[in-house]
Design an enzyme around this catalytic site. Structure first.
Site, short mmCIF file in Angstrom:
data_model
loop_
_atom_site.label_atom_id
_atom_site.label_comp_id
_atom_site.label_asym_id
_atom_site.label_seq_id
_atom_site.Cartn_x
_atom_site.Cartn_y
_atom_site.Cartn_z
N GLY A 86 5.76 9.94 10.37
CA GLY A 86 5.46 10.22 9.08
C GLY A 86 5.12 8.87 8.63
O GLY A 86 5.47 8.29 8.80
N GLY A 87 5.01 8.85 6.94
CA GLY A 87 5.06 7.47 6.42
C GLY A 87 6.51 7.09 6.61
O GLY A 87 6.61 6.46 6.16
N MET A 88 7.46 7.53 6.67
CA MET A 88 9.00 7.03 7.08
C MET A 88 9.49 6.90 8.04
O MET A 88 10.26 5.85 8.07
CB MET A 88 9.64 8.02 5.52
CG MET A 88 11.20 7.21 5.48
SD MET A 88 12.44 8.63 4.47
CE MET A 88 12.83 9.55 5.65
N GLY A 89 9.64 8.10 8.82
CA GLY A 89 10.22 7.92 10.04
C GLY A 89 9.53 8.64 11.40
O GLY A 89 8.42 8.73 11.48
N VAL A 91 9.58 10.45 15.29
CA VAL A 91 10.78 11.60 15.87
C VAL A 91 10.39 11.76 17.34
O VAL A 91 9.66 11.71 17.48
CB VAL A 91 10.20 13.03 15.16
CG1 VAL A 91 11.28 13.87 15.73
CG2 VAL A 91 10.72 12.67 13.42
N LYS A 108 15.45 11.51 14.41
CA LYS A 108 14.61 10.51 13.07
C LYS A 108 15.07 9.28 13.21
O LYS A 108 16.49 8.83 12.61
CB LYS A 108 14.56 11.23 12.33
CG LYS A 108 13.48 10.59 10.77
CD LYS A 108 13.70 12.29 10.43
CE LYS A 108 12.52 11.37 8.56
NZ LYS A 108 12.81 12.00 7.86
N ASP A 200 8.31 17.26 -0.55
CA ASP A 200 7.63 17.00 0.43
C ASP A 200 7.69 18.82 0.81
O ASP A 200 6.79 18.40 2.09
CB ASP A 200 7.49 16.42 1.31
CG ASP A 200 7.05 15.07 1.63
OD1 ASP A 200 7.01 15.00 2.81
OD2 ASP A 200 5.73 15.38 1.57
#
Length: 730
Positions: A86-89, A91, A108, A200
């Site tokens: 995703g935008g941050m992490g 998995v 993550k 989110d």
């Protein structure tokens, strides 16, 4: 302007967005960093789109320097494969590598440039998940930092399909989609009750397992409601298509933002085509539900995810919705749809009842005309005298049954005597309606004291029906009996009926011009707890404020009623989500009860146990443990070893210890509590203890035993039902 870490981090975000979302994101970056920063981002995006552009190759190389390959093992877990990013992490699927036991988890890690903001958000996600414990939220299993100082999370691995993909793979009906969505609402409500806003929510963050249970994921940009850290810039991190108006505007985000996004999710869930291409368009009522949830003004939305879920349940049950115009015609239409046969029979019964009432009214007019011929004063005196003599004689004859000399040695208990008295009233007092009504009220009050609410209710209803007349004395008498009906219904769990009866009793007191502060306090207490259970918490709090205002009129009873009112107010503040106020009201109630009863008394200890549970709900496991330990020490001196109140306190203390990772100590308490339940012959009063024992087994013991205990706890909760209402009055 040359690319630096901030530019590369922004570019990493933009490359993961579609065209529409990318335009919105560029606008945000322009507002935050200026034109030069945005112009450089646009040039880098153009270069990325040109495969032969040398700048693209340079950008790609720079990005790879900040996105190194993950290590093969993190902590006790071996990485197997990437599950998604995703935008941050990013998995990864991982498995336990230390041989302690077999387990697959989701690991993550941050992706892209490891900014301080990103690392802070991942640590915050870890802290937030540690406070959440719900079946529909992916659990935090482990966490830590790599040798390079990068934080990581080990989460429950959910083998399922994203929400809309789950619809596309099957053929769920509208009711099934709503039932699943209600589970999502319950998970969000659980987070909100712990002061966590997800921020989110979107279909990709809700996975549905093969058994149909949804799991809520990705609290990466979640935030605590009371977190006032002004340095948090994560309000700019969002999925634009699923963000609320206040998120787009950069305004403070509350639980109302999640309610807005849940409304969008419900609309998409209903319109999503299934495996046959069929959707379930929302009817007018469901469109009203979605419109209320997605109102532009947060104050116009549902007050909570639980209120949202209640309206969906009402829709499935065919009951009136809070989102619809609350008119008498609308309620009547919904009622008739639910009870078509009953309505037809009721209409026929109404016609017969009208004829019967007409005849009764004719008889009443003739009786009144005859009575008017006699002296009013003499009639009243004779009636009062006759009633007093009859009531006294009836009660004396009733309690003579307890004399062994009159019943061949039989020793009937109180319930038996009251049942016999109720059976004799109609046959022996048919010609004395006032005496019969007075005795019916007396027996109803006695049965209430024995918790025989189903037997007490028809007696007091008959007594009220027989108390006709509009004189102040009769209005006051009818108010007192209607107040007793409200108390009986409240204790029986009939909250809406209890509220209606209490309101009627207060109206009768007003019509009679009667102050009677003691009765008004009792009625406002009854109203407050009924309103709390009906999710009308602001009205409940107002009722209790009226109780506190009436207390100075009670004289010697003031301190006792104040203790009860403060206890009730703590529960209402909890239901409102006003945790600090709830804790203060509980502390004030404890002090009031200690002043009245002394510390070594069941009532202050019961409120102290509730105060400990509030600390646990707020995440203060250490404070809850200390509170429960103090209560348990006193209760063990007050009660016998088999008293069920010890079980309740031991269960709360065990839950606190589990939160503090003191599993062994928690197990000892659970074993003691369960043994007490076994000695009682069943587990009927121990569903919460069984549930916690099952949770303990899930984490630290045998999974098969955990399933057995959890299933038994669920069955007991369903059999017992929710019929308890905490009403504290004189």
């Amino acid at each position: 302007m040359q690319p630096d870490a901030r530019v590369l981090a922004a570019l990493d975000e933009l490359l993961r967005l579609d065209e529409a979302a990318r335009v919105d994101a560029l606008q945000r970056w322009r507002a935050a960093e200026g034109e030069d920063f945005t112009a450089l981002l646009q040039r880098l995006l153009q270069a990325d789109a040109d495969a032969d552009d040398p700048l693209a190759a340079a950008v790609d190389a720079a990005m790879h320097r900040f996105d190194p390959a993950p290590p093969p093992q993190i902590g006790a877990y071996r990485l197997l494969r990437e599950l998604g990013a995703g935008g941050m992490g990013t998995v990864f699927l991982a498995e336990r590598a230390d041989g302690a036991y077999a387990q697959q988890v989701a690991i993550k890690l941050l992706r892209g440039f490891p900014t301080r903001d990103g690392m802070q958000r991942l640590r915050q996600e870890r802290q937030i998940l540690a406070t959440l414990d719900h079946a529909c939220i992916a659990r935090l299993l482990d966490g830590g930092e790599t040798a390079a100082g990068q934080p990581w999370l080990a989460l429950e691995y959910v083998d399922g399909a994203p929400l809309l993909r789950w619809v596309a793979l099957g053929t769920p009906t509208a009711a099934q989609r709503l039932q699943l969505f209600e589970q999502v609402l319950a998970a969000v409500q659980h987070a909100h009750q712990r002061l966590v806003v997800h921020r989110d929510l979107k279909p990709a963050n809700i996975l549905v397992r093969a058994d149909g249970q949804p799991k809520l994921l990705d609290f990466g940009i979640a935030k605590l409601v009371d977190d006032a850290d002004s340095r948090d810039t994560s309000t700019r991190v969002m999925t634009p298509a699923w963000a609320s108006p206040e998120q787009h505007a950069g305004k403070p985000v509350t639980t109302a933002s999640d309610v807005y996004t849940l409304g969008l999710l419900l609309r998409e869930l209903l319109l999503a085509p299934d495996a046959h291409g069929a959707a379930t368009p929302a009817d007018a009522e469901l469109r009203g539900v979605i419109a209320r949830a997605t109102a532009a003004d947060p104050a116009q939305r549902y007050a909570s995810a639980a209120a949202f879920a209640e309206d969906l349940l009402r829709w499935r049950q065919g009951r009136p919705l809070r989102a619809s115009a609350d008119t008498r015609l609308y309620r009547l239409r919904k009622f008739l749809r639910r009870h078509r046969l009953g309505a037809a029979l009721g209409l026929a019964a109404l016609v017969l009842a009208a004829l019967f009432v007409w005849r009764l009214d004719a008889e009443r007019r003739r009786a009144l005309a005859a009575e008017d011929q006699a002296s009013s004063a003499l009639r009243e005196a004779r009636r009062e005298s006759a009633r007093a003599v009859a009531v006294n004689g009836f009660l004396v004859s009733l309690f003579r049954l307890a004399d062994p000399n009159n019943n061949r040695g039989e020793r009937p208990d109180a319930r038996t005597l009251l049942d016999r008295g109720a059976a004799r009233i109609d046959s022996e007092l048919a010609g004395q309606p006032e005496v019969r009504a007075a005795l019916q009220a007396t027996l109803a009050e006695a049965l209430r004291g024995l918790s025989e609410y189903e037997r007490a209710e028809p007696l007091i209803e008959a007594s009220i029906a027989a108390t006709a007349g509009a004189t102040p004395d009769l209005l006051r008498l009818r108010a007192e009996r209607t107040a007793l009906l409200a108390s009986i219904r409240s204790r029986a769990g009939k909250r809406a009926e209890a509220l209606e009866s209490a309101d009627r009793a207060l109206a009768l007191l007003d019509a009679a011009g009667e102050e009677n502060a003691t009765l008004r306090v009792e009625l406002e207490n009854t109203r407050a707890m009924a309103l709390k259970w009906l999710d009308r918490t602001d009205e409940a709090a107002a009722a209790l404020e009226r109780v506190l205002a009436l207390l100075p009129r009670l004289g010697a009873q003031q301190q006792e009623q104040r203790a009860y009112a403060l206890d009730n107010l703590a529960h209402v503040r909890e239901a409102q989500g006003r945790w600090d106020d709830a804790q203060r009201s509980a502390a004030d109630a404890i002090a009031a009860f200690v002043a009245l009863r002394g510390e070594r008394h069941p009532e202050p200890q019961a409120v102290a146990a509730y105060a400990a549970s509030l600390r646990l709900m707020r995440g203060d496991a250490a404070g809850a443990r200390a509170g429960y330990e103090q209560v348990l020490a006193v209760q063990r001196q007050l009660f016998g070893a088999d008293d069920r109140r010890l079980t309740n306190t031991e269960t709360g203390l065990a839950r606190s210890l589990l939160r503090l990772d003191q599993a062994a100590a928690a197990r000892l308490l659970l074993d003691t509590a369960l043994a007490r339940c076994e000695r009682a012959g069943n587990h009927e009063r121990c569903p919460l203890t069984l549930q916690l024992a099952g949770e303990w087994e899930t984490r630290h013991g045998d999974a098969t035993r955990a399933i057995v205990q959890l299933r038994e706890a669920v069955a007991l909760r369903e059999a017992d039902g929710d019929v308890s209402a905490r009403v504290r009055a004189a």
